[in-house]
Design a protein around this motif. Structure first.
Motif: not given
Length: 676
Positions: A491-509
């Motif tokens: 959702t946030y990638v669709a709304r804010f990229e490419p103007t702003y960079r979005v990253a995902l972080l979770h415990g399974q990484m």
């Protein structure tokens, strides 16, 4: 005769019953007499005019006809009795108790206890007794049971044990204290708890039982403290005062008054020959890490090695990078040991550590592995200590010879837990935030307002700020209607990229992936970090000014406060937005509390009130004591009074020479064992 006699000494208690009672924790006469009921049923006979719908009552009447027994399935029966009460005939129904049929004799008076149905003018019967029996005038105790044990059987055993052993009940609470608080004697407590005649008797016994339980617990804690104070097995860390002062002078900011007070408390402990056992608590952002850094540096100047153990790799890496900058100028060698270290890196660290070439080791659970050997570990810091079990904390302490131990928590501890769970520790509190910090503005919105939230986020990004977006789950769950991190990320990638960079972080990484993303976020290469609660503890990004928490009603107050503490760590105004559609009053109360205050200590009390102690820290991790009668939250005033009295006794008479009965009691019933 002794209260520690095995339960098998009672008549009628054979090997099979011994095993049944063991399941309930009853193995001795003492266990049986202090196995108190969890509620009572009032058996006093009432008039029909005085009872209300669904009330449990005892009614007395004349049996006016033969009882009718019907069967309506395997092992299912219904027994119907007509009773004449005053000038009315009412029906009493007993399910699955066919043997009661012969107890109801026409024209005979009988008392029936059950639940009243006002609309049907009938009683759902539970038990019967003759009106002349003692129990008809009293209160009926209700106990927790296990398979193979009836209430009536347990009550008879308790009556027998009390009759035979009441003369050897020991007065565990000193007489002066009993008189001051108007408490019952030991025999009166046991009798009043098990066999009260009235509600007032039951309440009086419970009041005294609660004080007794808290008092003995506090005496146990005071005895532990006394043992620690009198044993000379600690290290006296004679640090270099001039070097420590120079280190503090080099800091790019001045310590707050609260930080200075806490540093002095820790310094006094370090110089003492007694082993330090201190808890440092402070709200998020209050500056605990720099206090720990001063203590670690002090230990090194005293000629010892020091260790800092934290719960996550992200936090360990962050601490290492900060402390390395501080310590490098002071020629203090630091190292980082985590689960993701390569075999070569590990071998080098093990070798340097054993040889004393590493002064301060920072890491995760990896610090307590067998291969980790210190040359002379003298000081240990455990951050977010409630994330580690008792055994894990102990293993790190055992890496040195009675090193001083400083535990830290950013989850402010309610007074109740400070007295019960941490009573054997000295507690230092940083109750002041660094200058320049602005309070975080918290708002609660419904899920249909997320568009406005994203609009406000766009404004923050335009002002060159960064944001956390928190989701409670990583993947979709059919059982819980929660926004998951992957969907939020999309959702946030669709709304804010490419103007702003979005990253995902979770415990399974993997740990390397997590560290790479956090580094990019810290360097402002990523502006929006969509994450699970992996960022809850310690992550420090001063440029992050916005925290958005989805399904916020699914979190406890302490966790919400921790998450909120990830923003507002610089001098800019920061915002926390809770997105939630709470389904019950408790969840609504949590949202309202978060909006009302930024004070973690206030929130911790509220969290304890709403959820109970086991859920705040997790009962297994925190080592919370289990009280049988008292509730440390609702009975806090009694707990506090008991603590004061226990402290007074051990302060004036540490060896209990003038309190022989209490000394005997603590020794005889094994209450001097370590809380670990």
């Amino acid at each position: 005769m002794d209260l520690m006699d095995p339960i098998s000494v009672l008549e009628g208690v054979g090997p099979k019953r011994v095993q049944t009672l063991k399941i309930l924790g009853i193995q001795t006469i003492y266990d049986l007499l202090y196995y108190f009921p969890f509620r009572y049923e009032d058996l006093q006979v009432k008039e029909l005019a005085d009872i209300t719908d669904q009330e449990k009552v005892t009614l007395k009447g004349i049996v006016v006809a033969q009882p009718i027994l019907t069967r309506f399935g395997p092992h299912k029966t219904r027994l119907i009795i007509r009773l004449l009460i005053q000038d009315q005939v009412i029906i009493a129904t007993f399910f699955n108790q066919p043997w009661l049929k012969d107890k109801f004799i026409p024209d005979k008076e009988i008392a029936v206890f059950g639940k009243w149905d006002q609309r049907r003018r009938s009683l759902n019967g539970l038990k019967i007794f003759t009106p002349s029996a003692d129990e008809a005038q009293g209160m009926d105790a209700v106990y927790g049971l296990t398979k193979g044990l009836r209430q009536s059987t347990l009550i008879k055993m308790i009556q027998l044990a009390f009759t035979q052993y009441k003369s050897v009940l020991t007065e565990s609470v000193p007489e002066a204290i009993r008189q001051h608080y108007r408490l019952l004697s030991e025999a009166q407590i046991v009798a009043g708890m098990h066999f009260p005649k009235t509600d007032a008797q039951a309440k009086a016994a419970r009041r005294s039982a609660i004080f007794r339980e808290f008092f003995l617990f506090e005496c146990r804690i005071q005895n532990l403290r006394r043992q620690e104070r009198t044993s000379e097995n600690g290290l006296a860390l004679h640090y270099d005062l001039a070097a420590v002062q120079a280190f503090i002078q080099e800091l790019p900011f001045e310590l707050t008054k609260a930080q200075k007070k806490v540093v002095n408390e820790i310094a006094r402990d370090m110089k003492s020959s007694h082993q330090m056992n201190r808890l440092l608590q402070g709200d998020v952002g209050s500056g605990k890490t720099i206090v720990a850094a001063i203590a670690l540096f002090s230990a090194v100047t005293a000629g010892y090695q020091a260790a800092l153990m934290v719960p996550t790799e992200i936090l360990a890496t962050q601490h290492f990078e900060k402390l390395k900058v501080l310590f490098d100028t002071m020629t203090v060698k630091t190292a980082l040991l985590t689960g993701s270290a390569t075999a070569k890196e590990r071998r080098e660290i093990y070798s340097d550590l054993a040889a004393g070439r590493i002064n301060v080791l920072i890491g995760t659970h990896a610090l307590i592995q067998e291969n980790v050997t210190f040359k002379n570990l003298g000081f240990v810091v455990i951050d977010e200590q409630h994330r580690f079990g008792v055994a894990q904390r102990k293993r790190l302490r055992q890496k040195g010879f009675s090193p001083d131990v400083l535990m830290m928590t950013a989850t402010p501890i309610p007074r109740t837990l400070a007295i019960t769970t941490y009573g054997e520790m000295d507690v230092s509190t940083i109750d002041q935030l660094p200058a320049g910090r602005q309070p975080i503005q918290t708002s609660w919105v419904k899920s249909n307002q997320t568009n406005q939230v994203q609009t406000f986020l766009a404004q923050q990004l335009q002002a060159h700020n960064q944001a956390f977006i928190i989701s409670p789950l990583i993947e979709e769950s059919e059982s819980l209607d929660l926004k998951n991190a992957q969907a939020l990320y999309d959702t946030y990638v669709a709304r804010f990229e490419p103007t702003y960079r979005v990253a995902l972080l979770h415990g399974q990484m993997s740990n390397s992936e997590k560290n790479e993303i956090m580094t990019a976020f810290s360097n402002n290469e990523v502006q929006i970090l969509v994450s699970t609660t992996v960022v809850e503890v310690g992550v420090d990004v001063p440029n992050a000014t916005m925290m958005v928490i989805y399904d916020a009603d699914r979190f406890g107050l302490s966790q919400l406060h921790q998450l909120r503490g990830r923003v507002g760590r610089g001098n800019k105004r920061a915002y926390c937005i809770l997105i939630a559609d709470p389904k019950n009053d408790v969840a609504v109360a949590r949202m309202e509390a978060m909006v009302e205050t930024n004070d973690g200590f206030v929130l911790s009390e509220k969290d304890l009130e709403l959820r109970g102690p086991g859920d705040v820290f997790g009962a297994k991790q925190s080592g919370l004591p289990e009280f049988k009668v008292g509730n440390p939250v609702t009975d806090f005033n009694v707990l506090q009074a008991a603590q004061i009295e226990a402290q007074q006794i051990f302060s004036n008479d540490p060896d209990l020479k003038n309190h022989g009965a209490l000394q005997t009691y603590l020794h005889q019933y094994g209450l001097t064992n370590s809380l670990d």
